[in-house]
Design a protein around this motif. Structure first.
Motif, PDB file in Angstrom:
ATOM      1  N   LEU A   4       0.837  -1.208   0.000  1.00 47.16           N
ATOM      2  CA  LEU A   4       0.000   0.000   0.000  1.00 47.16           C
ATOM      3  C   LEU A   4       0.869   1.255   0.000  1.00 47.16           C
ATOM      4  CD1 LEU A   4      -3.037   0.683   0.077  1.00 47.16           C
ATOM      5  CD2 LEU A   4      -2.858   0.773   2.554  1.00 47.16           C
ATOM      6  N   PHE A   5       1.957   1.219   0.739  1.00 48.48           N
ATOM      7  CA  PHE A   5       2.877   2.361   0.788  1.00 48.48           C
ATOM      8  C   PHE A   5       3.823   2.365  -0.403  1.00 48.48           C
ATOM      9  CE2 PHE A   5       1.346   2.429   5.077  1.00 48.48           C
ATOM     10  CZ  PHE A   5       1.392   3.757   5.427  1.00 48.48           C
ATOM     11  N   ALA A   6       4.380   1.220  -0.741  1.00 52.79           N
ATOM     12  CA  ALA A   6       5.357   1.138  -1.827  1.00 52.79           C
ATOM     13  C   ALA A   6       4.748   1.538  -3.169  1.00 52.79           C
ATOM     14  CB  ALA A   6       5.933  -0.273  -1.910  1.00 52.79           C
ATOM     15  N   SER A   7       3.466   1.252  -3.358  1.00 54.39           N
ATOM     16  CA  SER A   7       2.802   1.588  -4.615  1.00 54.39           C
ATOM     17  C   SER A   7       2.275   3.017  -4.635  1.00 54.39           C
ATOM     18  CB  SER A   7       1.637   0.621  -4.862  1.00 54.39           C
ATOM     19  OG  SER A   7       0.600   0.835  -3.908  1.00 54.39           O
ATOM     20  N   GLY A   8       2.256   3.660  -3.466  1.00 48.38           N
ATOM     21  CA  GLY A   8       1.704   5.009  -3.381  1.00 48.38           C
ATOM     22  C   GLY A   8       0.196   5.042  -3.241  1.00 48.38           C
ATOM     23  N   ARG A   9      -0.434   3.861  -3.194  1.00 49.72           N
ATOM     24  CA  ARG A   9      -1.898   3.800  -3.100  1.00 49.72           C
ATOM     25  C   ARG A   9      -2.427   4.426  -1.808  1.00 49.72           C
ATOM     26  NH1 ARG A   9      -2.898   3.695  -7.980  1.00 49.72           N
ATOM     27  NH2 ARG A   9      -2.512   1.785  -9.110  1.00 49.72           N
ATOM     28  N   ILE A  10      -1.627   4.391  -0.755  1.00 51.20           N
ATOM     29  CA  ILE A  10      -2.051   5.012   0.497  1.00 51.20           C
ATOM     30  C   ILE A  10      -2.302   6.510   0.289  1.00 51.20           C
ATOM     31  CG2 ILE A  10       0.287   5.451   1.368  1.00 51.20           C
ATOM     32  CD1 ILE A  10      -2.682   4.339   3.525  1.00 51.20           C
ATOM     33  N   ILE A  11      -1.475   7.128  -0.531  1.00 48.22           N
ATOM     34  CA  ILE A  11      -1.647   8.559  -0.818  1.00 48.22           C
ATOM     35  C   ILE A  11      -2.903   8.776  -1.644  1.00 48.22           C
ATOM     36  CG2 ILE A  11      -0.591  10.607  -1.852  1.00 48.22           C
ATOM     37  CD1 ILE A  11       0.830   9.476   0.695  1.00 48.22           C
ATOM     38  N   ASP A  12      -3.163   7.871  -2.587  1.00 43.75           N
ATOM     39  CA  ASP A  12      -4.394   7.976  -3.373  1.00 43.75           C
ATOM     40  C   ASP A  12      -5.618   7.944  -2.465  1.00 43.75           C
ATOM     41  OD1 ASP A  12      -2.736   7.955  -5.588  1.00 43.75           O
ATOM     42  OD2 ASP A  12      -3.085   5.838  -6.036  1.00 43.75           O
ATOM     43  N   LEU A  13      -5.607   7.053  -1.478  1.00 47.77           N
ATOM     44  CA  LEU A  13      -6.730   6.964  -0.537  1.00 47.77           C
ATOM     45  C   LEU A  13      -6.876   8.244   0.277  1.00 47.77           C
ATOM     46  CD1 LEU A  13      -6.220   3.307   0.733  1.00 47.77           C
ATOM     47  CD2 LEU A  13      -8.018   4.129  -0.797  1.00 47.77           C
ATOM     48  N   ILE A  14      -5.765   8.792   0.717  1.00 44.10           N
ATOM     49  CA  ILE A  14      -5.807  10.033   1.503  1.00 44.10           C
ATOM     50  C   ILE A  14      -6.309  11.189   0.638  1.00 44.10           C
ATOM     51  CG2 ILE A  14      -4.426  11.716   2.789  1.00 44.10           C
ATOM     52  CD1 ILE A  14      -2.602   9.323   3.583  1.00 44.10           C
ATOM     53  N   LEU A  15      -5.892  11.244  -0.625  1.00 46.29           N
ATOM     54  CA  LEU A  15      -6.369  12.290  -1.534  1.00 46.29           C
ATOM     55  C   LEU A  15      -7.878  12.193  -1.746  1.00 46.29           C
ATOM     56  CD1 LEU A  15      -3.457  12.350  -4.121  1.00 46.29           C
ATOM     57  CD2 LEU A  15      -4.106  14.199  -2.574  1.00 46.29           C
ATOM     58  N   VAL A  16      -8.384  10.987  -1.855  1.00 48.41           N
ATOM     59  CA  VAL A  16      -9.836  10.802  -1.982  1.00 48.41           C
ATOM     60  C   VAL A  16     -10.535  11.297  -0.724  1.00 48.41           C
ATOM     61  CG1 VAL A  16     -11.684   9.066  -2.128  1.00 48.41           C
ATOM     62  CG2 VAL A  16      -9.726   8.947  -3.686  1.00 48.41           C
ATOM     63  N   MET A  17      -9.957  11.000   0.441  1.00 44.56           N
ATOM     64  CA  MET A  17     -10.551  11.473   1.695  1.00 44.56           C
ATOM     65  C   MET A  17     -10.539  12.996   1.775  1.00 44.56           C
ATOM     66  SD  MET A  17      -9.504   8.602   4.562  1.00 44.56           S
ATOM     67  CE  MET A  17      -7.797   9.045   4.603  1.00 44.56           C
ATOM     68  N   ILE A  18      -9.485  13.640   1.272  1.00 42.64           N
ATOM     69  CA  ILE A  18      -9.437  15.107   1.253  1.00 42.64           C
ATOM     70  C   ILE A  18     -10.522  15.658   0.340  1.00 42.64           C
ATOM     71  CG2 ILE A  18      -8.080  17.081   0.416  1.00 42.64           C
ATOM     72  CD1 ILE A  18      -5.608  15.726   1.538  1.00 42.64           C
ATOM     73  N   LEU A  19     -10.710  15.034  -0.811  1.00 44.79           N
ATOM     74  CA  LEU A  19     -11.758  15.464  -1.738  1.00 44.79           C
ATOM     75  C   LEU A  19     -13.138  15.329  -1.088  1.00 44.79           C
ATOM     76  CD1 LEU A  19     -12.660  16.390  -4.551  1.00 44.79           C
ATOM     77  CD2 LEU A  19     -12.652  13.983  -5.226  1.00 44.79           C
ATOM     78  N   VAL A  20     -13.381  14.188  -0.446  1.00 44.94           N
ATOM     79  CA  VAL A  20     -14.662  13.975   0.231  1.00 44.94           C
ATOM     80  C   VAL A  20     -14.839  14.996   1.359  1.00 44.94           C
ATOM     81  CG1 VAL A  20     -15.959  12.348   1.679  1.00 44.94           C
ATOM     82  CG2 VAL A  20     -14.825  11.543  -0.405  1.00 44.94           C
ATOM     83  N   GLU A  21     -13.781  15.253   2.107  1.00 44.48           N
ATOM     84  CA  GLU A  21     -13.842  16.247   3.185  1.00 44.48           C
ATOM     85  C   GLU A  21     -14.257  17.612   2.639  1.00 44.48           C
ATOM     86  OE1 GLU A  21     -10.894  18.315   6.502  1.00 44.48           O
ATOM     87  OE2 GLU A  21     -10.028  17.236   4.808  1.00 44.48           O
ATOM     88  N   GLY A  22     -13.618  18.031   1.544  1.00 45.82           N
ATOM     89  CA  GLY A  22     -13.951  19.317   0.949  1.00 45.82           C
ATOM     90  C   GLY A  22     -15.393  19.377   0.485  1.00 45.82           C
ATOM     91  N   LEU A  23     -15.860  18.304  -0.142  1.00 44.23           N
ATOM     92  CA  LEU A  23     -17.244  18.268  -0.616  1.00 44.23           C
ATOM     93  C   LEU A  23     -18.241  18.290   0.538  1.00 44.23           C
ATOM     94  CD1 LEU A  23     -16.884  15.665  -3.505  1.00 44.23           C
ATOM     95  CD2 LEU A  23     -17.226  18.138  -3.727  1.00 44.23           C
ATOM     96  N   VAL A  24     -17.962  17.532   1.584  1.00 46.53           N
ATOM     97  CA  VAL A  24     -18.853  17.508   2.744  1.00 46.53           C
ATOM     98  C   VAL A  24     -18.890  18.878   3.416  1.00 46.53           C
ATOM     99  CG1 VAL A  24     -19.147  16.568   5.075  1.00 46.53           C
ATOM    100  CG2 VAL A  24     -18.707  15.031   3.154  1.00 46.53           C
TER     101      VAL A  24
END
Length: 94
Positions: A4-24
């Motif tokens: 999850l970390f080596a592929s950078g996918r963890i950052i993708d998940l966090i970016l999605v959470m930031i987008l959802v936070e902004g929308l909410v």
């Protein structure tokens, strides 16, 4: 978990959470009039997202230029947000 970390996918998940936070937060403001207005959210959310993109680039071993561009973009958006807030605070005190 390592992948999850080596592929950078963890950052993708966090970016999605930031987008959802902004929308909410924007939805709460539109429905209730409370909280920060969307224009007040954009600066710090975008700055943080660009920092995360720089981290993602570092995690996956991307070209150093992508990290530099993301960091520079984060600085520019942070300074623009700070200047915007400074001007607004100055107008309120007049």
């Amino acid at each position: 978990m390592n992948e999850l970390f080596a592929s950078g996918r963890i950052i993708d998940l966090i970016l999605v959470m930031i987008l959802v936070e902004g929308l909410v937060l924007a939805l709460i403001h539109y429905r209730t009039g409370r909280g920060l207005a969307p224009q007040e959210l954009i600066g710090f959310l975008l700055s943080g997202a660009l920092l995360l993109l720089a981290l993602r680039a570092a995690l996956v071993g991307a070209w150093w230029g992508w990290m530099g561009l993301a960091l520079a973009g984060s600085l520019v958006t942070h300074l623009a947000d700070l200047a915007w807030r400074w001007r607004r605070a100055g107008r309120r005190s007049d």
